[in-house]
Design a protein around this motif. Structure first.
Motif, PDB file in Angstrom:
ATOM      1  N   THR A 383      32.670  -1.679 -13.083  1.00 11.58           N
ATOM      2  CA  THR A 383      34.030  -2.007 -12.656  1.00 11.58           C
ATOM      3  C   THR A 383      34.972  -1.810 -13.838  1.00 11.58           C
ATOM      4  O   THR A 383      34.849  -2.508 -14.851  1.00 11.58           O
ATOM      5  CB  THR A 383      34.116  -3.453 -12.167  1.00 11.58           C
ATOM      6  OG1 THR A 383      33.181  -3.643 -11.100  1.00 11.58           O
ATOM      7  CG2 THR A 383      35.520  -3.778 -11.683  1.00 11.58           C
ATOM      8  N   PRO A 384      35.912  -0.848 -13.756  1.00  7.92           N
ATOM      9  CA  PRO A 384      36.832  -0.639 -14.881  1.00  7.92           C
ATOM     10  C   PRO A 384      37.853  -1.760 -14.982  1.00  7.92           C
ATOM     11  O   PRO A 384      38.372  -2.244 -13.970  1.00  7.92           O
ATOM     12  CB  PRO A 384      37.508   0.701 -14.546  1.00  7.92           C
ATOM     13  CG  PRO A 384      37.370   0.849 -13.070  1.00  7.92           C
ATOM     14  CD  PRO A 384      36.109   0.125 -12.681  1.00  7.92           C
ATOM     15  N   ILE A 385      38.122  -2.197 -16.207  1.00  8.80           N
ATOM     16  CA  ILE A 385      39.086  -3.257 -16.482  1.00  8.80           C
ATOM     17  C   ILE A 385      40.175  -2.656 -17.369  1.00  8.80           C
ATOM     18  O   ILE A 385      39.887  -2.165 -18.458  1.00  8.80           O
ATOM     19  CB  ILE A 385      38.431  -4.449 -17.197  1.00  8.80           C
ATOM     20  CG1 ILE A 385      37.208  -4.938 -16.414  1.00  8.80           C
ATOM     21  CG2 ILE A 385      39.430  -5.574 -17.404  1.00  8.80           C
ATOM     22  CD1 ILE A 385      37.528  -5.492 -15.050  1.00  8.80           C
ATOM     23  N   LEU A 386      41.407  -2.724 -16.904  1.00 11.63           N
ATOM     24  CA  LEU A 386      42.511  -2.100 -17.625  1.00 11.63           C
ATOM     25  C   LEU A 386      43.678  -3.065 -17.782  1.00 11.63           C
ATOM     26  O   LEU A 386      43.896  -3.923 -16.923  1.00 11.63           O
ATOM     27  CB  LEU A 386      43.008  -0.858 -16.869  1.00 11.63           C
ATOM     28  CG  LEU A 386      42.037   0.303 -16.714  1.00 11.63           C
ATOM     29  CD1 LEU A 386      42.610   1.325 -15.739  1.00 11.63           C
ATOM     30  CD2 LEU A 386      41.770   0.955 -18.057  1.00 11.63           C
ATOM     31  N   PRO A 387      44.466  -2.910 -18.853  1.00 12.75           N
ATOM     32  CA  PRO A 387      45.743  -3.616 -18.921  1.00 12.75           C
ATOM     33  C   PRO A 387      46.622  -3.194 -17.752  1.00 12.75           C
ATOM     34  O   PRO A 387      46.468  -2.093 -17.196  1.00 12.75           O
ATOM     35  CB  PRO A 387      46.326  -3.160 -20.263  1.00 12.75           C
ATOM     36  CG  PRO A 387      45.162  -2.678 -21.054  1.00 12.75           C
ATOM     37  CD  PRO A 387      44.209  -2.102 -20.058  1.00 12.75           C
ATOM     38  N   GLN A 388      47.563  -4.037 -17.399  1.00 11.08           N
ATOM     39  CA  GLN A 388      48.396  -3.758 -16.242  1.00 11.08           C
ATOM     40  C   GLN A 388      49.584  -2.897 -16.641  1.00 11.08           C
ATOM     41  O   GLN A 388      50.498  -3.354 -17.329  1.00 11.08           O
ATOM     42  CB  GLN A 388      48.894  -5.063 -15.604  1.00 11.08           C
ATOM     43  CG  GLN A 388      49.499  -4.896 -14.229  1.00 11.08           C
ATOM     44  CD  GLN A 388      48.480  -4.417 -13.202  1.00 11.08           C
ATOM     45  OE1 GLN A 388      47.315  -4.780 -13.263  1.00 11.08           O
ATOM     46  NE2 GLN A 388      48.923  -3.602 -12.269  1.00 11.08           N
ATOM     47  N   TYR A 389      49.571  -1.651 -16.207  1.00 13.88           N
ATOM     48  CA  TYR A 389      50.696  -0.742 -16.467  1.00 13.88           C
ATOM     49  C   TYR A 389      51.543  -0.522 -15.215  1.00 13.88           C
ATOM     50  O   TYR A 389      52.741  -0.274 -15.310  1.00 13.88           O
ATOM     51  CB  TYR A 389      50.191   0.601 -16.983  1.00 13.88           C
ATOM     52  CG  TYR A 389      49.481   0.509 -18.312  1.00 13.88           C
ATOM     53  CD1 TYR A 389      50.196   0.262 -19.482  1.00 13.88           C
ATOM     54  CD2 TYR A 389      48.110   0.649 -18.408  1.00 13.88           C
ATOM     55  CE1 TYR A 389      49.565   0.166 -20.705  1.00 13.88           C
ATOM     56  CE2 TYR A 389      47.460   0.555 -19.628  1.00 13.88           C
ATOM     57  CZ  TYR A 389      48.194   0.313 -20.767  1.00 13.88           C
ATOM     58  OH  TYR A 389      47.557   0.211 -21.988  1.00 13.88           O
ATOM     59  N   LEU A 390      50.920  -0.598 -14.053  1.00 14.06           N
ATOM     60  CA  LEU A 390      51.662  -0.512 -12.794  1.00 14.06           C
ATOM     61  C   LEU A 390      52.067  -1.923 -12.393  1.00 14.06           C
ATOM     62  O   LEU A 390      51.238  -2.749 -12.029  1.00 14.06           O
ATOM     63  CB  LEU A 390      50.791   0.121 -11.702  1.00 14.06           C
ATOM     64  CG  LEU A 390      51.414   0.200 -10.300  1.00 14.06           C
ATOM     65  CD1 LEU A 390      52.645   1.101 -10.302  1.00 14.06           C
ATOM     66  CD2 LEU A 390      50.379   0.687  -9.294  1.00 14.06           C
TER      67      LEU A 390
END
Length: 413
Positions: A383-390
Motif C-alpha cells: 500500500t503506497p503512503i504519500l504526503p497529501q498533494y491533492l
C-alpha cells in the motif's frame, strides 16, 4: 528598448528564483558531510579488512572468494570479540539473543562496522541486541505467507505475479528480517522436486507473467541450480520477466562473479532488487558488483527498509538514494519495517516515513525518490503512503499543494 527591458526583467526574476533554490539546497549540503558513506570510509574498510584477514590467516584472494566468505561467516561470539571490541554487556546480550535467534555475519559486512560506535547503523543491522527479547509484540509471519502458498515454495498475493522462495540461506542474517521464522538452525535450499512443483504451478497458470526468485537470498543458490531455474522460467511463454531478490551486493558483493553474470546474461529481462539501507553500505565493492550486473544486462533497483535509528531521517535517506544513483541502482521502494516478532525496536513512526517523502520531493531528482510502502498485514499487498498533494478535486478544478507548500488551482479539463 522595450524588448531589452523585458529580457532584463526576466533574467533578474530568473536569478532571484535560482538564488531561492540555492538557499534551499545549502542546508542539506552542509549536513550531508556529516553522513558517512562507503566511499568516504574506504581507508577504514581496508584497515578492517586487513585486520580480519590477519586473524583468519587468509589472503586477499581468499577475501575476494565468496565461498571463503561464506565458510568464514562469523557465528561464534569468541571469534566476534577477536574482530570487534564489545563491552561485557553487549557480548552477554549477543550470547543470550543467540539462544533464540540465529545470527551470522559475513567477514565483508563485519569490515564495514565502526568498532568504536555501538550505534553504528551497520552494527545495528548485523549484531543481535537484547531488545529482540524484550518486546514480544508482533507476529512470526505478519505477511500471512503461510496462507498464500498455493504450491510448494510459492507465495502469491497478486493477479499476475508470484514469488518462489528457494532457500533460507543468507550471507548475513539481518536483525530486522521479515522471514526470520524460516532461518532455523541449519542452512537449506529447497529441493529440486519442490522447485519443479513450483515451476509446474507457474506453467499451469498463464496469467503469471512476472516471477520473483527470493528466499533467504536467491543468489545463495549454486550457479548450476540458478542456471537451471532461470532456464526453466525462460522457457515458459507467458513469463515475461524474471526478478531476483538478493542482498549480496550489500553483504557479500564477491558473490557477483563473472560466471554468475554470464548465466544471468542468457535470460533477459532480469531485474534484481537489492536492499541498501544506509549510505555506509554503498562501497567501491558494491559498485564493482553493480557494474558487473549491469554489464550482464540486469536492471538494478533498491528496496530499502525504513529502520528506526538507522535511516529514518530525511538527510540519511537523501544521501543513500543519491549514492545509489551514482552506482546505477535505482531507488524503488522504501518499506516500512514490518511488525515481525523480535524486531519492534526497529519500527519507526509512519510520520517519519512521510516526513522523508516530503523532504525528498523537490529537494532531489525524481530518480532518487522511491515509493514509500506499508505492506498490508495478512498478505493483502503493498500500500503506497504519500504526503497529501491533492487537496480537493471537483468537476471544475483540482486544488494542489506543491513541494514548496504553495497552493495552486489547476483546471480539471
Amino acid at each position: 528598448m522595450a524588448v531589452e527591458s523585458k529580457e532584463l526583467n526576466e533574467r533578474l526574476q530568473s536569478l532571484h528564483r535560482a538564488n531561492e533554490l540555492k538557499l534551499k539546497a545549502i542546508p542539506y549540503m552542509n549536513r550531508k558531510e556529516k553522513i558517512p558513506t562507503g566511499f568516504l570510509l574506504k581507508d577504514e574498510y581496508l584497515q578492517s579488512r586487513d585486520r580480519i584477514l590477519t586473524t583468519f590467516k587468509a589472503t586477499l584472494e581468499d577475501w575476494e572468494n565468496w565461498h571463503w566468505q561464506m565458510k568464514n561467516r562469523i557465528t561464534d561470539l569468541q571469534i566476534l570479540q577477536e574482530l570487534l571490541p564489545l563491552t561485557e554487556q553487549a557480548a552477554q546480550d549477543i550470547l543470550e539473543v543467540g539462544r533464540t535467534y540465529r545470527w551470522a555475519i559475513s567477514p565483508y559486512y563485519l569490515s564495514l562496522m565502526d568498532s568504536s560506535n555501538p550505534w553504528d547503523p551497520i552494527r545495528l543491522q548485523g549484531l543481535p541486541r537484547i531488545e529482540e527479547l524484550l518486546d514480544l509484540t508482533g507476529e512470526e509471519d505478519p505477511m500471512g505467507e503461510a496462507f498464500t502458498n498455493p504450491a510448494p515454495c510459492i507465495t502469491r498475493r497478486y493477479p499476475d505475479r508470484l514469488i518462489i522462495n528457494v532457500t533460507n540461506l543468507c550471507a548475513m542474517y539481518c536483525r530486522h528480517c521479515q522471514r526470520r521464522r524460516n532461518i532455523g538452525e541449519t542452512d537449506s535450499h529447497e529441493t529440486r522436486a519442490q522447485l519443479q512443483a513450483a515451476l509446474d504451478y507457474i506453467r499451469a497458470n498463464p496469467e503469471i507473467r512476472d516471477v520473483l526468485i527470493t528466499g533467504g537470498d536467491a543468489l545463495m543458490l549454486s550457479d548450476l541450480t540458478l542456471h537451471w531455474l532461470l532456464e526453466e522460467l525462460h522457457s515458459i511463454p507467458h513469463v515475461e520477466i524474471k526478478r531476483i531478490g538478493t542482498r549480496v551486493p550489500v553483504t557479500l558483493p564477491m558473490r557477483i562473479t563473472d560466471e554468475l553474470c554470464s548465466i544471468l546474461a542468457q535470460y533477459p529481462p532480469i531485474y534484481i532488487n537489492t536492499q541498501f539501507n544506509h549510505p555506509k553500505e554503498v562501497t567501491a565493492e558494491a559498485k564493482k558488483a553493480a557494474d558487473k550486473l549491469i554489464s550482464a544486462g540486469v536492471v538494478l533497483g533498491n528496496q530499502a527498509v525504513l529502520l528506526k535509528n538507522i535511516n529514518d531521517t530525511p538527510d540519511i535517506m537523501i544521501r543513500l538514494n543519491q549514492e545509489l544513483l551514482k552506482i546505477r541502482v535505482r531507488p524503488y521502494y522504501i518499506f516500512h519495517a514490518k511488525h515481525v516478532k523480535g524486531t519492534h525496536h526497529f519500527i519507526p513512526k509512519i510520520e517519519n516515513g512521510l516526513d522523508i517523502m516530503e523532504k525528498l520531493r523537490g529537494f532531489t531528482s525524481g530518480l532518487a525518490i522511491p515509493t514509500y510502502i506499508i505492506n498490508a498485514p495478512g498478505g493483502k499487498g503493498k500500500t503506497p503512503i504519500l504526503p497529501q498533494y491533492l487537496l480537493s478535486l471537483d468537476d471544475e478544478e483540482a486544488t494542489l499543494r506543491t513541494w514548496e507548500g504553495n497552493i495552486i488551482h489547476y483546471p480539471n479539463y
